[in-house]
Design an enzyme around this catalytic site. Structure first.
Site, PDB file in Angstrom:
ATOM      1  N   THR A  42       0.832  -1.205   0.000  1.00  0.00           N
ATOM      2  CA  THR A  42       0.000   0.000   0.000  1.00  0.00           C
ATOM      3  C   THR A  42       0.866   1.255   0.000  1.00  0.00           C
ATOM      4  OG1 THR A  42      -1.786  -1.088   1.223  1.00  0.00           O
ATOM      5  CG2 THR A  42      -1.731   1.310   1.302  1.00  0.00           C
ATOM      6  N   GLY A  47      -0.549   5.360  -7.852  1.00  0.00           N
ATOM      7  CA  GLY A  47      -1.668   5.775  -8.685  1.00  0.00           C
ATOM      8  C   GLY A  47      -2.851   6.331  -7.923  1.00  0.00           C
ATOM      9  N   GLU A 117      -6.028   6.470 -16.002  1.00  0.00           N
ATOM     10  CA  GLU A 117      -4.953   5.513 -16.191  1.00  0.00           C
ATOM     11  C   GLU A 117      -5.337   4.516 -17.278  1.00  0.00           C
ATOM     12  OE1 GLU A 117      -3.099   5.632 -11.666  1.00  0.00           O
ATOM     13  OE2 GLU A 117      -4.291   3.906 -12.271  1.00  0.00           O
ATOM     14  N   HIS A 237       4.377  -4.433 -14.019  1.00  0.00           N
ATOM     15  CA  HIS A 237       4.134  -3.020 -14.297  1.00  0.00           C
ATOM     16  C   HIS A 237       5.023  -2.624 -15.468  1.00  0.00           C
ATOM     17  CE1 HIS A 237       3.453   1.231 -13.907  1.00  0.00           C
ATOM     18  NE2 HIS A 237       2.531   0.989 -13.002  1.00  0.00           N
ATOM     19  N   ARG A 283      -2.236  -2.783 -18.872  1.00  0.00           N
ATOM     20  CA  ARG A 283      -0.848  -3.048 -18.497  1.00  0.00           C
ATOM     21  C   ARG A 283      -0.243  -4.271 -19.161  1.00  0.00           C
ATOM     22  NH1 ARG A 283      -1.068  -1.896 -11.961  1.00  0.00           N
ATOM     23  NH2 ARG A 283      -1.260   0.369 -12.109  1.00  0.00           N
ATOM     24  N   HIS A 344       4.907  -6.771 -10.389  1.00  0.00           N
ATOM     25  CA  HIS A 344       4.204  -5.722  -9.652  1.00  0.00           C
ATOM     26  C   HIS A 344       3.055  -6.218  -8.790  1.00  0.00           C
ATOM     27  CE1 HIS A 344       2.705  -1.745  -8.779  1.00  0.00           C
ATOM     28  NE2 HIS A 344       1.568  -1.962  -9.418  1.00  0.00           N
ATOM     29  N   ARG A 379      -5.507  -7.139 -13.876  1.00  0.00           N
ATOM     30  CA  ARG A 379      -6.106  -6.109 -13.021  1.00  0.00           C
ATOM     31  C   ARG A 379      -6.154  -4.760 -13.728  1.00  0.00           C
ATOM     32  NH1 ARG A 379      -3.990  -2.178  -9.435  1.00  0.00           N
ATOM     33  NH2 ARG A 379      -1.863  -2.894  -9.792  1.00  0.00           N
ATOM     34  N   SER A 384      -6.878  -2.068  -7.159  1.00  0.00           N
ATOM     35  CA  SER A 384      -6.378  -2.873  -6.039  1.00  0.00           C
ATOM     36  C   SER A 384      -6.650  -2.219  -4.686  1.00  0.00           C
ATOM     37  CB  SER A 384      -4.886  -3.150  -6.195  1.00  0.00           C
ATOM     38  OG  SER A 384      -4.162  -1.954  -6.360  1.00  0.00           O
TER      39      SER A 384
END
Length: 549
Positions: A42, A47, A117, A237, A283, A344, A379, A384
């Protein structure tokens, strides 16, 4: 020693902290963390939190973007919950003291600045400049430290879950925990245990994750007999800084969202060849595109160009990225940023239902360690942190319903007297490097059956040696982490070998096509036996098992 609590929380990221705060409303909580209180994935999240806040956005659009990115494997009921409950959880974070970036001219009622994003069709990223994770962690840690019903145990490493077996049913009674400073082991006896141990990126040689992200929760849950799902889907990532002075520093997806352009060393752009969204592609697409271009050119990195954006805009919106790059001699207002992909995020993990319940009674999982089904095969950016806060709340509410009916059972103290032989740190370091190198070399962005089999051979040898050291060796954080990393790495490779197709984050050169007929379903693993029947009620997808290992 035995410590009795109502609720045991393993991990102090956003999932663990959020759950602990709610659980403290109805019970005594022990919060166990491997390092200091704020060290978690975290804390490294730049982002933000994806949520439908803008009046021009919609739940339907966010759901559609999530499902599209997940390539057919998202559990639609979980995605619906994630998206529709998200805005209220953001408001709660603000009430808890999280200072998100504001925009007085914004049309949304909270006057939040909303970023965009990759994979998102609208601006919906709630953020605190480019250090959102750190700001959320700061606010939640302050709340936890002020709560007298939460006791924090720092520098403590969970060894294994305490499991009672009643006929065919497995019941979690807490966990054995090593104090890394004293060497003592405590049995935490709990009515409810929450696994919020975070990610597993450190099984790879190159990762954006902190040192603590060693897959502990997945490994412990697997050894305990919980069902593990979709471990082959590891997100790389696409944009981490390529510089020896700032290893694997993450360059947020939001940089591309605000107009950043990916270029080759010649200045040529390339993303338009790979996806209709170009630089804003999901991604997995961007990571594979960069990997392909690097293999073609033989060069070490590609570049992210933001020099066309106003310098003041860059410094205001990405102050941490700007300062970090400047510290290694890169002025991103004038220079292109050299970037490469790095491991990532894990989309799979301990299988849960929409209330955070695992397949073991009284054991919950939340955050990156869990597989709720919201991410599917890939994802969507900034989902997340959202997943952590949404499902931590649901898990805490569910635990409250049952906790008062749980009768604590007797637990045995940990047999520390069996772990007395000295263990060489050099040997642990050597085995860890061997494991991480094999994972990076053979189980990366692009895979093949041959590479996966090579990886499995190396991993099983490391795992066997780690288990031998654990059986009689003096316990230490390095030994426990190696044991967990080896187990987690094996689960990733086994899952990848059984998925004979390419989908989302899993790309196999031997099966380059997506096979919906045979593989539009979750990959499930369970130790020493078949997947339990109740799993069919947990997952919205049809499942199959890769059996025991």
């Amino acid at each position: 020693m035995i410590i009795d609590v109502d609720v045991l929380v393993l991990g102090s990221g956003i999932a663990g902290l959020s759950f602990a705060l709610r659980a403290a409303q109805y019970g005594r909580v022990a919060l166990v963390t491997k390092k200091r209180d704020t060290e978690s994935n975290t804390n490294y999240a730049q982002g933000g939190v994806a949520a439908v806040i803008d009046p021009d956005d919609s739940f339907e659009a966010h759901i559609r973007d999530t499902l599209t990115t997940g390539v057919g494997l998202c559990h639609e009921d979980a995605v619906e919950i994630l998206v529709r409950e998200g805005p209220d959880r953001v408001r709660e974070l603000i009430e808890l003291g999280v200072r998100f970036t504001r925009n007085s001219k914004a049309k949304n009622p909270l006057h939040l600045h909303l970023g965009r994003e990759g994979g998102h069709s609208a601006r919906r990223i709630v953020h605190a400049a480019d250090l959102t994770g750190r700001e959320i962690e700061r606010a939640l840690v302050a709340q936890v430290k002020a709560n007298h019903d939460i006791r924090l145990f720092e520098h403590d490493h969970a060894i294994d879950l305490i499991i009672e077996r009643v006929n065919e049913k497995k019941i979690c009674r807490g966990a054995y925990v090593l104090d890394s400073e004293t060497g003592d082991v405590t049995a935490f006896r709990a009515k409810v245990t929450m696994l919020a141990t975070g990610g597993l990126g450190r099984v790879y040689l190159h990762t954006t994750n902190p040192e603590i992200a060693t897959g502990d929760g997945v490994a412990m849950a697997y050894r305990a007999g919980a069902v593990i799902a979709n471990m082959e889907f590891i997100q790389f990532h696409p944009t981490t800084l390529y510089h020896p002075g700032a290893r694997s520093f993450l360059i947020s997806e939001a940089v591309r969202g605000e107009g950043g352009i990916l270029r080759l060393s010649t200045g040529e752009t390339f993303m338009e060849k790979y996806h209709e969204m170009g630089n804003l592609a999901p991604r997995d697409v961007v990571a594979r595109a960069i990997d392909a271009e690097l293999k073609k050119s033989g060069e070490e990195c590609v570049y992210l160009d933001v020099t066309h954006l106003p310098p003041d805009f860059i410094k205001e919106h990405f102050p941490h990225i700007y300062e970090t790059c400047l510290s290694v001699g890169i002025d991103i207002t004038k220079d292109w940023i050299p970037i490469v992909p790095a491991a990532h995020y894990a989309c799979g993990g301990v299988l849960t239902d929409t209330e955070g319940r695992t397949t073991i009674a009284n054991l919950y999982a939340c955050g990156e360690v869990a597989c709720t089904g919201v991410h599917g095969a890939n994802r969507l950016a900034s989902n997340s942190l959202l997943e952590a806060i949404v499902f931590a709340r649901r898990a805490a509410l569910d635990a409250e319903k049952s906790i008062h009916s749980v009768v604590p059972d007797e637990v045995q103290e940990f047999p520390i007297e069996n772990h007395t032989l000295p263990v060489s740190e050099d040997e642990l370091d050597e085995l860890t490097l061997t494991l991480r190198t094999a994972m990076w070399k053979y189980v990366g962005i692009v895979r093949s059956n041959e590479r996966l089999q090579k990886a499995l051979s190396v991993i099983r040898e490391v795992k066997e040696r780690a288990e031998r050291l654990y059986e009689r060796g003096r316990l230490s954080p390095k030994l426990l982490e190696l044991r967990n990393m080896a187990q987690t790495a094996e689960l990733i490779v086994l899952s990848a070998l059984w998925r004979k197709e390419s989908r989302g984050l899993h790309y196999n050169l031997d099966y380059p096509e997506t096979d919906d007929v045979n593989f539009k379903r979750d990959t499930l693993l369970v130790r020493n036996g078949p997947v339990p029947e109740q799993v069919s009620a947990l997952s919205a997808s049809e499942q199959f098992s890769v059996g025991s290992s």
